[in-house]
Design a protein around this motif. Structure first.
Motif, PDB file in Angstrom:
ATOM      1  N   GLY A 197      -2.422  12.910   1.596  1.00 43.89           N
ATOM      2  CA  GLY A 197      -1.522  12.081   0.806  1.00 43.89           C
ATOM      3  C   GLY A 197      -0.060  12.199   1.158  1.00 43.89           C
ATOM      4  N   SER A 198       0.247  12.944   2.224  1.00 37.90           N
ATOM      5  CA  SER A 198       1.659  13.163   2.573  1.00 37.90           C
ATOM      6  C   SER A 198       2.209  12.001   3.397  1.00 37.90           C
ATOM      7  CB  SER A 198       1.801  14.456   3.371  1.00 37.90           C
ATOM      8  OG  SER A 198       1.114  14.351   4.621  1.00 37.90           O
ATOM      9  N   ASP A 199       3.540  11.932   3.433  1.00 34.40           N
ATOM     10  CA  ASP A 199       4.187  10.949   4.307  1.00 34.40           C
ATOM     11  C   ASP A 199       3.814  11.191   5.763  1.00 34.40           C
ATOM     12  OD1 ASP A 199       5.383   9.801   2.143  1.00 34.40           O
ATOM     13  OD2 ASP A 199       7.423  10.435   2.632  1.00 34.40           O
ATOM     14  N   ALA A 200       3.696  12.462   6.153  1.00 33.44           N
ATOM     15  CA  ALA A 200       3.336  12.780   7.532  1.00 33.44           C
ATOM     16  C   ALA A 200       1.943  12.245   7.862  1.00 33.44           C
ATOM     17  CB  ALA A 200       3.398  14.283   7.764  1.00 33.44           C
ATOM     18  N   GLN A 201       1.015  12.384   6.936  1.00 35.04           N
ATOM     19  CA  GLN A 201      -0.334  11.867   7.176  1.00 35.04           C
ATOM     20  C   GLN A 201      -0.293  10.357   7.422  1.00 35.04           C
ATOM     21  OE1 GLN A 201      -3.134  11.298   3.878  1.00 35.04           O
ATOM     22  NE2 GLN A 201      -4.624  12.567   5.001  1.00 35.04           N
ATOM     23  N   LEU A 202       0.487   9.634   6.627  1.00 32.87           N
ATOM     24  CA  LEU A 202       0.582   8.188   6.795  1.00 32.87           C
ATOM     25  C   LEU A 202       1.243   7.835   8.126  1.00 32.87           C
ATOM     26  CD1 LEU A 202       0.143   5.384   5.639  1.00 32.87           C
ATOM     27  CD2 LEU A 202       2.295   5.631   4.370  1.00 32.87           C
TER      28      LEU A 202
ATOM     29  N   GLY B 176       0.836  -1.196   0.000  1.00 38.13           N
ATOM     30  CA  GLY B 176       0.000   0.000   0.000  1.00 38.13           C
ATOM     31  C   GLY B 176       0.865   1.238   0.000  1.00 38.13           C
ATOM     32  N   ALA B 177       0.390   2.259   0.701  1.00 34.12           N
ATOM     33  CA  ALA B 177       1.141   3.510   0.766  1.00 34.12           C
ATOM     34  C   ALA B 177       2.471   3.284   1.473  1.00 34.12           C
ATOM     35  CB  ALA B 177       0.322   4.564   1.503  1.00 34.12           C
ATOM     36  N   SER B 178       3.477   4.016   1.032  1.00 36.30           N
ATOM     37  CA  SER B 178       4.812   3.895   1.629  1.00 36.30           C
ATOM     38  C   SER B 178       5.460   5.267   1.652  1.00 36.30           C
ATOM     39  CB  SER B 178       5.678   2.906   0.840  1.00 36.30           C
ATOM     40  OG  SER B 178       5.709   3.250  -0.542  1.00 36.30           O
TER      41      SER B 178
ATOM     42  N   VAL C 253      10.592  12.403   7.572  1.00 38.75           N
ATOM     43  CA  VAL C 253       9.601  11.427   8.012  1.00 38.75           C
ATOM     44  C   VAL C 253      10.218  10.320   8.859  1.00 38.75           C
ATOM     45  CG1 VAL C 253       9.715   9.913   5.979  1.00 38.75           C
ATOM     46  CG2 VAL C 253       7.558  10.136   7.260  1.00 38.75           C
ATOM     47  N   ALA C 254      11.495  10.028   8.674  1.00 40.92           N
ATOM     48  CA  ALA C 254      12.145   9.039   9.528  1.00 40.92           C
ATOM     49  C   ALA C 254      12.239   9.549  10.964  1.00 40.92           C
ATOM     50  CB  ALA C 254      13.531   8.690   8.992  1.00 40.92           C
ATOM     51  N   LEU C 255      12.627  10.815  11.131  1.00 38.48           N
ATOM     52  CA  LEU C 255      12.663  11.402  12.476  1.00 38.48           C
ATOM     53  C   LEU C 255      11.264  11.458  13.075  1.00 38.48           C
ATOM     54  CD1 LEU C 255      15.204  14.355  12.076  1.00 38.48           C
ATOM     55  CD2 LEU C 255      15.625  12.022  12.881  1.00 38.48           C
ATOM     56  N   LEU C 256      10.273  11.788  12.255  1.00 43.48           N
ATOM     57  CA  LEU C 256       8.895  11.807  12.737  1.00 43.48           C
ATOM     58  C   LEU C 256       8.471  10.423  13.207  1.00 43.48           C
ATOM     59  CD1 LEU C 256       6.051  12.943  13.113  1.00 43.48           C
ATOM     60  CD2 LEU C 256       5.670  12.603  10.648  1.00 43.48           C
ATOM     61  N   ALA C 257       8.702   9.420  12.393  1.00 41.97           N
ATOM     62  CA  ALA C 257       8.287   8.061  12.760  1.00 41.97           C
ATOM     63  C   ALA C 257       8.977   7.604  14.038  1.00 41.97           C
ATOM     64  CB  ALA C 257       8.589   7.097  11.611  1.00 41.97           C
ATOM     65  N   ASP C 258      10.250   7.942  14.188  1.00 35.28           N
ATOM     66  CA  ASP C 258      10.962   7.545  15.404  1.00 35.28           C
ATOM     67  C   ASP C 258      10.402   8.259  16.627  1.00 35.28           C
ATOM     68  OD1 ASP C 258      12.514   5.855  13.941  1.00 35.28           O
ATOM     69  OD2 ASP C 258      14.327   7.081  14.006  1.00 35.28           O
ATOM     70  N   ALA C 259      10.095   9.547  16.502  1.00 34.44           N
ATOM     71  CA  ALA C 259       9.535  10.285  17.633  1.00 34.44           C
ATOM     72  C   ALA C 259       8.190   9.703  18.052  1.00 34.44           C
ATOM     73  CB  ALA C 259       9.382  11.759  17.268  1.00 34.44           C
ATOM     74  N   LEU C 260       7.378   9.324  17.087  1.00 34.62           N
ATOM     75  CA  LEU C 260       6.074   8.736  17.397  1.00 34.62           C
ATOM     76  C   LEU C 260       6.238   7.377  18.069  1.00 34.62           C
ATOM     77  CD1 LEU C 260       4.063   9.652  14.152  1.00 34.62           C
ATOM     78  CD2 LEU C 260       4.331  10.952  16.261  1.00 34.62           C
ATOM     79  N   ALA C 261       7.154   6.569  17.549  1.00 32.11           N
ATOM     80  CA  ALA C 261       7.384   5.252  18.151  1.00 32.11           C
ATOM     81  C   ALA C 261       7.923   5.387  19.565  1.00 32.11           C
ATOM     82  CB  ALA C 261       8.347   4.451  17.282  1.00 32.11           C
TER      83      ALA C 261
END
Length: 835
Positions: free
Chosen positions: A629-634, A283-285, A585-593
């Motif tokens: 549709g942004s990476d941040a939204q996903l 799906g989305a990536s 988005v990698a920094l965002l994903a890590d902060a969320l995790a």
């Protein structure tokens, strides 16, 4: 210790008496589609010289039918792991006929049935020592051979090995395919795959020496395979590494196959590289996912030289390939792969893994002491990979990039197709750089632990860099001041650090709001911000323009939270304030995790529910406010799924989006993976029924759908449901590795300790028998995945005290889990009292 657990000393002794030349392997998997057939015929013929009359050949399988030595049959003496061979002469040809077992654990020859179309797929995975599950071998890295494979399989299948196909003949029930003899290889990087794989072909024109390329996946995933991007990265990488190493790619073809139920990210088998099919995005990536895949492709490609062409002698020097490949993956992603932010991701993700591992009581030097195979299996860790890559990055700066690559070229030229140890590499680098690397090696490769670096602000404004556990660092301290609401860099101090305290000459902190040691992430150390800098970061982190500097700040804040120095509530507030502005988005994903982990592990019990509710609301608002549709939204949509497993505050809205009665946020790709994540979260809070899961499976009957379905059913917050899943995890040996992981995930869903606390005694009663009876991969998943998250260390301490004679690898896992629990309890106790 069983005979399957080979030791360093005995394999070294065997290598001194055996000089292996060739191995011919004949596999017959024509019956693989019949799942009732659990075994396959396998024959190996080993040609070698010997200075001993007796040795053993390694094989773990169903049976050994015959052993022939120099044409003479011998009695079969096999203990389930070792075949005794005697009467050896100076030159020998030994043939062993046997039957191996198909695997469902991802070790050896793994067999998978695709629930979409019923097709069966096979692939091998051996590292560190599972080739012996498929054919009789000398299973150690320093006994290389030229390999010739012949595989009989059903007609119409793709049949692959590391060498190019040389011919095929029809045989009853299928086809028999021969492959070209390989150049000298260790057993653990040989490979076979067979099945109705979808294949996309390409070619790389290697300076007039064309290299055939192939990208393969299951037929039911073919529509999702973005082969063009994968082939492009492959061509870029081959071009880069050939030039960088001044050594042509030596292995002929370059096939890359994405396989199901894979235990690793990838494996560097020359000519047939295997990857987890999680890299085939259904799906989305995000851009970070594509960068991660490119990094892995380049990591494995670096192994074609570091690890395959030149191989460590024993697993002590695993770093000689993994540290280098981890470094080269990021380096090549920036230099040739088209991903300029790869070092940002490395600073956040890979170094974060290393920092966690290096603070465990089981930490070890990069050059480790690995006495046996069980220890080797557990050494594929954050120290061997990410810490090793981090210090190599510093080494490149120390000797100079040109000298480093000249040293690598000398290393390959001197040791091609051979085996090496640490001195061999250091000698090559010293010769080309003119630097004495003995002190560097002692400080970084042969010690364990990490320094903590901070800056003290003296009363007179002087800045003093401090470090615990002093090591030599060359780093830069960034100095930032607040200008019009933004943190603007005013300069920096580059400094060589050796001692516990180093004044930053000529600098004062009077007008400096943020002092950021290691601002460019050039060294390996845990960074601690002073109070004023922490306040500045808390208020203005997202105003920093440099993504590497932001990565260092994010990492520092997270480490402070893990250490109990930064309250969980404040960390969550910082993430809530700045993550919506994080452009990487990698920094965002890590902060969320990290926020999800902080709430579940480190928040005080009386604050956890409130924090969980508030965090879900933050994620929910950010999801709806993110650009369509942004990476941040996903990223925020995925964070909603994680947060909703703890809090039911948005259960009705999530359910309505899933059933279609409420539209999803504009632009959000509500693909099967995201739908399952949300449904599992609802199941964990009691807001999704088995009928909901049935309907989702009907819509997504893929292999991934079946795995998620298992988790959704096990996640329901019912004591009887969790108990059934608990017993299935331990007792149902038919579960594949992925289905076991899904079952464990269901048991732990939503952090519902109250539903499984009664199994603590059962856990400690089971782990040792399980370690003895199951494969190390399956046993490891159970030991780690079901470790009790209790409010006391008493049970684990009692087990450790009563089982000091347990296998060392099991002991290590339990000690590491104990350390994680002790940190949880310690950090929770340090949280400020609720207002």
């Amino acid at each position: 210790m069983t005979s399957a657990n080979l030791t360093r000393d005995e394999t070294a002794a065997r290598a001194r008496t055996i000089r292996l030349d060739t191995v011919e392997v004949d596999l017959d998997v024509r019956d693989a589609r019949d799942l009732a057939v659990q075994t396959f015929p396998t024959t190996a013929t080993l040609t070698f010289d010997a200075t001993t009359e007796t040795t053993w050949i390694d094989f773990i399988g169903a049976s050994v039918e015959s052993v022939t030595v120099n044409g003479a049959p011998r009695d079969v003496e096999w203990d389930g792991a070792r075949i005794r061979v005697d009467g050896l002469q100076a030159h020998n040809v030994v043939t062993v006929r046997a039957h191996g077992r198909y695997s469902t654990s991802g070790e050896g020859l793994h067999r998978f049935r695709d629930p979409v179309d019923g097709e069966v797929y096979l692939y091998t995975q051996y590292e560190p020592a599972d080739a012996r599950r498929v054919y009789p071998v000398f299973e150690q890295p320093d006994m290389k051979a030229r390999w010739r494979f012949t595989v009989s399989a059903p007609d119409g299948w793709q049949i692959l090995s590391g060498g190019a196909e040389t011919g095929r003949d029809g045989v009853p029930g299928g086809v028999r395919v021969g492959f070209a003899e390989t150049l000298p290889l260790s057993s653990y990087i040989t490979a076979v795959a067979a099945g109705p794989y979808h294949r996309v072909e390409g070619v790389w024109d290697g300076g007039g020496r064309p290299v055939p390329l192939g990208v393969l996946c299951r037929a039911s995933l073919a529509a999702h395979l973005d082969a063009d991007e994968i082939l492009d990265i492959t061509r870029r990488g081959l071009q880069f590494f050939e030039q960088a190493f001044a050594y042509p790619y030596p292995w002929g073809k370059y096939d890359q196959i994405f396989v199901p139920e894979y235990n690793l990210g990838a494996m560097e088998n020359p000519g047939l590289v295997t990857f987890t099919e999680a890299y085939v995005f259904r799906g989305a990536s995000t851009a970070a996912q594509h960068e991660g895949r490119a990094n892995t492709i380049l990591h494995e490609m670096a192994h074609m030289w570091f690890g395959d062409l030149v191989t460590m002698r024993w697993w002590d020097d695993l770093w000689l390939k993994e540290s280098f490949a981890d470094f080269m993956g990021a380096h090549a992603a920036v230099a040739a792969g088209g991903f300029p932010d790869a070092w940002v991701t490395f600073a956040s993700r890979r170094k974060g893994w290393a920092y966690v591992q290096d603070q465990l009581p089981t930490t070890h030097p990069i050059v480790a002491d690995i006495p046996d195979l069980e220890a080797a299996k557990l050494n594929f860790d954050g120290i061997t990979y990410a810490k090793g890559a981090s210090v190599l990055k510093q080494l490149v700066a120390f000797v100079g990039e040109d000298a480093f690559f000249r040293g690598a070229r000398r290393y390959f030229a001197d040791h091609e197709f051979g085996n090496t140890t640490l001195p061999d590499l250091l000698s090559a680098l010293e010769s080309e750089s003119g630097r004495d690397l003995a002190a560097w090696s002692r400080a970084w490769l042969q010690t364990s632990g990490l320094s903590e670096i901070a800056v003290d602000r003296a009363a007179d404004g002087e800045l003093v860099l401090t470090q615990t556990d002093p090591r030599p660092h060359r780093l830069t301290c960034g100095l930032f001041s607040l200008v019009d609401g933004r943190l603007v860099r005013q300069g920096g101090v580059e400094v060589d650090v050796f001692e516990a305290r180093t004044p930053l000459a000529g600098e004062t902190g009077r007008d400096v709001d943020l002092v950021l040691p290691n601002v460019d992430d050039s060294t390996y150390a845990k960074v601690r911000l002073d109070a004023r800098s922490t306040d500045a970061a808390a208020a203005h982190l997202s105003s920093l323009d440099d993504p590497v500097a932001r990565a260092v700040v994010w990492a520092s804040l997270w480490n402070a939270t893990r250490d109990g120095d930064l309250p969980v509530g404040r960390f969550v507030d910082i993430v809530a304030r700045h993550a919506t502005h994080e452009s990487n988005v990698a920094l965002l994903a890590d902060a969320l995790a990290h926020t999800h982990l902080a709430i579940g592990h480190y928040a005080a019990a009386d604050a956890r529910g409130t924090l969980a509710d508030a965090w879900l609301q933050t994620c929910w608002r950010a999801l709806w406010q993110a650009a369509p549709g942004s990476d941040a939204q996903l990223a925020w949509a995925r964070a909603v799924g994680a947060a909703a497993a703890r809090s039911a505050a948005r259960a009705d809205e999530i359910h309505a989006i899933l059933d279609g009665s409420t539209p999803a946020p504009a632009g959000l790709a509500l693909d099967p993976d995201l739908r399952w994540a949300w449904l599992i979260a609802l199941a964990a809070t009691g807001h999704a029924s088995p009928e909901d899961a049935d309907a989702e499976l009907a819509a997504d009957p893929s292999a991934q759908g079946h795995v998620a379905y298992r988790t959704a059913l096990a996640a329901r917050p019912d004591a009887a449901v969790r108990a059934a899943a608990w017993h299935a995890a331990w007792e149902d040996s038919s579960l594949t590795n992925d289905h076991l992981a899904a079952t464990i995930a269901g048991v732990r869903a939503g952090d519902r300790r109250d539903l499984i606390a009664g199994f603590d005694d059962d856990y400690f009663a089971r782990i040792r028998p399980t370690w003895a009876s199951r494969s190390i991969e399956i046993a490891r998943r159970l030991v780690v995945g079901l470790f009790p998250s209790s409010d006391s260390l008493d049970d684990v301490d009692a087990w450790l005290a009563g089982n000091d004679d347990a296998p060392a690898a099991l002991h290590r896992l339990v000690i590491e889990q104990r350390d994680g629990l002790a940190r949880d309890l310690r950090v929770r106790a340090a949280q400020p009292a609720a207002p």
